[in-house]
Motif scaffolding. Structure first.
Motif, PDB file in Angstrom:
ATOM      1  N   VAL A 869       0.834  -1.202   0.000  1.00  0.00           N
ATOM      2  CA  VAL A 869       0.000   0.000   0.000  1.00  0.00           C
ATOM      3  C   VAL A 869       0.871   1.256   0.000  1.00  0.00           C
ATOM      4  CG1 VAL A 869      -1.718   1.301   1.308  1.00  0.00           C
ATOM      5  CG2 VAL A 869      -1.873  -1.193   1.200  1.00  0.00           C
ATOM      6  N   MET A 873       1.349   3.767  -3.233  1.00  0.00           N
ATOM      7  CA  MET A 873       0.900   5.160  -3.088  1.00  0.00           C
ATOM      8  C   MET A 873       2.037   6.128  -3.405  1.00  0.00           C
ATOM      9  SD  MET A 873      -1.561   5.409   0.258  1.00  0.00           S
ATOM     10  CE  MET A 873      -3.217   4.717   0.275  1.00  0.00           C
ATOM     11  N   LYS A 879      -5.421   3.023  -8.149  1.00  0.00           N
ATOM     12  CA  LYS A 879      -6.150   3.087  -6.887  1.00  0.00           C
ATOM     13  C   LYS A 879      -6.957   1.821  -6.613  1.00  0.00           C
ATOM     14  CE  LYS A 879      -6.478   8.141  -6.930  1.00  0.00           C
ATOM     15  NZ  LYS A 879      -5.480   8.312  -5.883  1.00  0.00           N
ATOM     16  N   ILE A 882      -4.550  -0.671  -5.173  1.00  0.00           N
ATOM     17  CA  ILE A 882      -4.167  -0.274  -3.811  1.00  0.00           C
ATOM     18  C   ILE A 882      -5.280  -0.626  -2.829  1.00  0.00           C
ATOM     19  CG2 ILE A 882      -3.633   1.697  -2.316  1.00  0.00           C
ATOM     20  CD1 ILE A 882      -2.260   3.009  -4.704  1.00  0.00           C
ATOM     21  N   SER A 883      -6.541  -0.409  -3.227  1.00  0.00           N
ATOM     22  CA  SER A 883      -7.654  -0.749  -2.343  1.00  0.00           C
ATOM     23  C   SER A 883      -7.701  -2.248  -2.058  1.00  0.00           C
ATOM     24  CB  SER A 883      -8.977  -0.297  -2.972  1.00  0.00           C
ATOM     25  OG  SER A 883      -9.090   1.111  -2.951  1.00  0.00           O
ATOM     26  N   TYR A 901      -7.641   3.912   3.244  1.00  0.00           N
ATOM     27  CA  TYR A 901      -8.669   4.058   2.202  1.00  0.00           C
ATOM     28  C   TYR A 901      -8.890   5.521   1.869  1.00  0.00           C
ATOM     29  CZ  TYR A 901     -10.292  -0.850   2.192  1.00  0.00           C
ATOM     30  OH  TYR A 901     -10.399  -2.200   2.033  1.00  0.00           O
ATOM     31  N   ASN A 904      -6.272   6.915  -0.200  1.00  0.00           N
ATOM     32  CA  ASN A 904      -6.417   6.395  -1.563  1.00  0.00           C
ATOM     33  C   ASN A 904      -7.672   6.930  -2.242  1.00  0.00           C
ATOM     34  OD1 ASN A 904      -5.409   4.686  -3.651  1.00  0.00           O
ATOM     35  ND2 ASN A 904      -7.022   3.203  -3.186  1.00  0.00           N
ATOM     36  N   ASP A 906     -10.670   6.268  -1.658  1.00  0.00           N
ATOM     37  CA  ASP A 906     -11.707   5.244  -1.766  1.00  0.00           C
ATOM     38  C   ASP A 906     -12.596   5.360  -0.528  1.00  0.00           C
ATOM     39  OD1 ASP A 906     -13.300   3.074  -2.158  1.00  0.00           O
ATOM     40  OD2 ASP A 906     -11.701   1.583  -2.227  1.00  0.00           O
TER      41      ASP A 906
END
Length: 953
Positions: A869, A873, A879, A882-883, A901, A904, A906
């Motif tokens: 992560v 980033m 994204k 990454i989530s 989150y 990111n 999200d």
């Protein structure tokens, strides 16, 4: 029935003003405060400092709350050679200026202070002007021009040392913002109270008698514009500390000398008082227009103070009277009784006539952003302009919607039908929401709690009839503000602030006020009530520092146990295995100042930040502990940077000695290790050996500096490594071209074989054999891929090269053959793919198919997914991927997951996670973030709102 506030209003032209009590009685027994005491008032008018006028140099300064309670006293044994000159406040921090070229800066109410010199390392500011009236540059002899003028100084001879010392005679002391400004007989000295740097503006001694008063027009962190009453004019001194210069502007006035000058809170207008002709002038800040000229000769006395009430009216402090003067010379007066009936005594009255001032109340003023605080011996009052919302609400005969809504409360009990008629009228005019909002605003300007309740009751009544959706957040926020203001303004606390003043000083300063009074529990209550969670850290840090200073008889270990439990409870008492997220820098500094060295080290260990741990250990000279903590963090850059720093500050022998030191068994590793194990720490106390540190230095720094590497091997008596280094140096210096792989291979292998045959040391033999294995690997790979691998100096670059070539399986085979840890290989893959922006390749590497029946991938990682992560980033990875990595982070707290989150962007996944654990506070934070995203994210905002609603909020 409540009296209408309108009865206390007075009209000045078309503006209403009201004088309201803050405290109708004070808890002190002080008489003739203006005549008998030197007075200093804190920036926000929450403290009053008093010292007797009848001693040449005060020994005691008493600090009172605004309600008259004594909070503490400053005691200084003044002597002829060292005594108090003056004292002023910066916010609530007292600055006591001494004649010995020093000042004491008190930061709490327990007598703790730091002492600084206001003449040390004086920086003379450069004059950028042409005609400077302070250095005589308008004369024919222009030798004293800007930057060259040295102040004319006075000297005395010390009879003991027979040396001359310069005399610094202080005439006036002020604090504006973060600047301490001293006016001396031959210069201005400006001290920045954040950096304690000293600056001076010199002027001729002969001009000191022409300077009457000094006041600010504008200031910020790096600049200051101050007004000086000079001779018959006003000059502006514009100081820029960024450029270390100043400019003096003569505004060319002729109506002086002015004994008082003050600027309005917004700096647009300036009031000037000439006591000789008894006139007050109000002019614009451009000095191009006189807006008001007022004759004071007909008043009851000459003004003791001239201050601003807001930005459009001035107030005069007279004997037994305060006079408010507006545009057009119109004025209104508020009077004080000469002697109250219960205090009437003919004998005392006749005696007081000997000193006429003692018979009268002389009000003391302090300008605020929204009005004026007035202090007398018996009460504190607030004079302010009545805001429009209050006029609309309370004006007799008002038909404003807010007044109609408030009237509903009066009619509700006896004439319910009329109340219903009023509501129907407001709904038909579509003005009910306006009435609700104005009642809320007016309640924040009201001091009387009964009227506050009545207005809030009107709001509750109105919103019950409002047909559309009414967001009650504003109502709850107003209610909480009033709770806080009323609690602060109680006589016990004496922190009387209006709502506008509260906004002006900021929430952090408000919490600091409570902490100075050791009101930690109340501070936490205010933080929770106003949802200021980012300020909670201040409370816990202050409490811990207070505990260390207070508990003199507790052992270091007992204090550490108490502090560690308090800090870990800061994020929530119901969270198991919680760790500390609060910075301990200030706490460890206090422990060090109190001589608790072991506690200091334990607290540094407790810091949530590896970088801060290292910095603190370096600060206290604990180089080995700093090195150990950097390696325990696993931060490559931090370890390398620290080693480079130590190489610069230590001698060669000290540095090489520290490289191979094993972690010492002592208080830090034993006791704190036990504490952290109880809290579920995983790798915080991994054993860091000297071999690990030494090998890291060799691989990351030493191999790029052959001479340092040789010295290190000699220091550690590593003969095998030294010989191998010499062989490599010999090979590199020979005529063998590394691009001729066979020639290089044969030459290097021959040298290694000779070393292996000569040595009898098993460890050295293993090192040489390992080097031969790597050489064989280089040859095999070069032949297989037709790429030169001989240039790679070690296994890591070989593996990275294979990863970049997408040869994962051959790389894994080498990892297995050479018994390299899987975790190390995964970090190499992560680093190589992210740097090359090959995020899809990284995703394929991490994901595995469970079986042929399902296409759902399974994610497994020996290093966890948090590094994925953070690294993705940092390199702006996709994204969605990454989530997925965040979702698979199973070894972190859910709050950290939610934060990831949000980083990111999200927010839906963040809301899902917060809702899963029913964390309403996190959901509110997510909601704010969603609202900040603006249009186009309504769906995301609606999801978050639905979760909040489902939790019952």
């Amino acid at each position: 029935m409540l009296a209408n506030p309108r009865l206390g209003w007075q009209k000045l032209q078309d503006v209403y003003y009201c004088l309201r009590p803050c405290y109708e009685t004070l808890n002190w027994s002080i008489e003739n405060i203006y005549s008998n005491y030197r007075i200093a008032i804190s920036t926000n008018t929450t403290l009053i400092a008093l010292a007797s006028r009848f001693v040449p140099h005060p020994n005691v300064i008493d600090i009172y709350s605004l309600s008259g309670d004594k909070i503490w006293s400053v005691i200084f044994n003044s002597t002829a050679t060292e005594h108090i000159v003056d004292y002023v406040f910066r916010n609530e921090e007292l600055c006591v200026v001494l004649n010995s070229q020093k000042f004491r800066y008190y930061q709490d109410f327990k007598g703790n202070f730091s002492e600084h010199s206001y003449t040390k390392n004086l920086i003379t500011l450069d004059d950028t002007g042409i005609n400077n009236p302070l250095n005589g540059s308008n004369r024919k002899d222009n030798s004293n021009r800007a930057g060259n003028f040295a102040p004319q100084s006075q000297f005395i001879t010390d009879l003991e040392s027979n040396q001359q010392e310069e005399v610094f005679q202080i005439r006036e002391v002020k604090i504006w913002g973060n600047f301490l400004v001293l006016k001396l007989t031959n210069r201005f000295i400006i001290t920045n109270l954040d950096t304690f740097a000293n600056y001076q503006i010199p002027f001729e001694i002969s001009l000191a008698s022409k300077m009457h008063c000094v006041n600010p027009l504008h200031f910020d962190d790096e600049s200051l514009n101050m007004l000086v009453s000079f001779d018959k004019t006003i000059i502006s001194i514009k100081i820029d500390l960024r450029l270390s210069n100043y400019e003096i502007i003569d505004h060319g006035l002729t109506e002086g000398p002015f004994t008082q000058l003050t600027a309005s809170p917004n700096g647009q207008l300036i009031a000037l008082f000439n006591s000789q002709v008894e006139r007050i002038f109000v002019i614009s800040n451009k000095f191009d227009q006189v807006l008001l000229e007022y004759d004071t000769s007909n008043d009851s006395s000459s003004p003791y103070q001239v201050e601003w009430c807001g930005n459009d009216a001035i107030v005069l402090s007279l004997k037994d009277e305060l006079k408010l003067i507006g545009p057009g010379q119109n004025s209104i007066s508020f009077f004080y009784d000469i002697i109250d009936e219960e205090d009437f005594d003919l004998d005392s009255l006749s005696r007081s006539n000997q000193n006429e001032e003692f018979s009268f109340t002389i009000p003391i003023f302090k300008t605020e952003p929204d009005g004026l605080k007035i202090i007398t011996k018996k009460k504190v009052e607030f004079l302010s302009r009545v805001p429009d919302v209050s006029i609309n609400l309370h004006q007799i005969g008002s038909s404003h919607p807010s007044s109609i809504l408030l009237d509903c409360i009066d009619k509700l009990s006896q004439h319910a039908s009329k109340s219903d008629t009023n509501i129907s009228l407001l709904k038909s005019d579509d003005s009910l929401l306006l009435a609700i909002n104005d009642c809320l605003k007016a309640s924040l300007n009201e001091f009387n709690q009964s009227w506050q309740k009545k207005m809030l009751k009107a709001v509750s009544f109105g919103k019950a009839y409002y047909d559309d959706y009414y967001n009650a957040d504003e109502y709850l926020k107003t209610l909480n503000y009033l709770k806080v203001l009323n609690q602060l303004g109680s006589s016990e606390l004496g922190i009387f602030l209006t709502y506008n003043e509260l906004l002006s000083i900021g929430w952090e300063e408000l919490i600091q006020m409570l902490l100075r009074r050791d009101l930690h529990f109340l501070a936490l209550k205010v933080i929770d009530l106003l949802d200021l969670q980012n300020l909670k850290e201040l409370v816990y840090i202050h409490w811990c520092c207070y505990k260390i200073r207070k508990e003199m008889n507790m052992s270091d270990m007992e204090l550490f146990e108490i502090i560690s439990k308090k800090l870990t409870s800061a994020i929530g008492p119901n969270i198991k295995n919680s760790r500390n997220y609060i910075s301990v820098d200030k706490i460890s500094n206090v422990a060090y100042e109190e001589g608790r060295i072991n506690l200091c080290k334990l607290l540094i260990n407790f810091s949530p930040s590896a970088v801060k741990k290292v910095n603190q250990f370096l600060k206290f000279g604990e180089f080995e502990l700093a090195l150990i903590k950097s390696f325990q963090s696993g931060d490559y850059d931090l370890c390398r940077l620290l080693l480079l720093h130590l190489r610069d500050i230590l001698s060669v022998s000290q540095f090489f000695k520290i490289l191979n030191q094993n972690e010492q068994k002592g208080l830090i590793t034993d006791t704190s290790n036990k504490e952290f194990k109880d809290k579920g720490s995983s790798n915080e106390f991994l054993f860091i050996s000297g071999d690990l540190i030494g090998n890291f230095w060799v691989e990351s720094i030493g191999k790029f500096n052959k001479s340092s590497l040789k010295k290190f091997y000699k220091q550690e008596d590593k003969t095998s490594d030294l010989k191998l280094l010499e062989v490599k140096s010999f090979i590199s210096k020979s005529d063998v071209d590394e691009t001729e792989n066979e020639s290089y291979y044969d030459t290097y292998k021959l040298q290694l074989s000779k070393l292996t045959g000569r040595t009898t040391n098993k460890k050295s033999a293993r090192i040489y054999q390992r080097e031969i294995e790597i050489l064989e690997l280089k040859k095999r790979l070069s032949e297989t891929y037709q790429v030169n691998f001989f240039k790679e100096e070690s296994v890591n670059p070989i593996l990275i090269k294979l990863i970049q070539m997408h040869q994962i399986k051959p790389a894994l085979k080498i990892v297995k053959e050479l018994k390299i840890r899987q975790e190390k290989f995964w970090y190499l893959v992560l680093d190589a793919y992210t740097k090359n922006k090959e995020f899809d390749k990284l995703y394929q590497f991490v994901s595995h198919r469970s079986d042929s029946k399902s296409d759902k991938p399974i994610f497994k990682s020996p290093i966890g997914f948090k590094p994925f992560v953070e690294t993705c980033m940092a390199y702006n990875g996709p994204k969605d991927q990454i989530s997925i990595y965040i979702n698979n982070c199973s070894d972190i707290h859910y709050s950290e997951k939610v934060e990831m989150y949000m980083q990111n962007e999200d927010l839906i996944s963040a809301a899902n996670e917060a809702f899963k654990y029913k964390d309403i506070n996190l959901l509110k934070v997510i909601k704010e973030n969603a609202m900040n995203l603006g249009n186009g994210h309504e769906n995301m905002l609606n999801v978050v709102k639905s979760y909040i609603t489902r939790l019952g909020y």
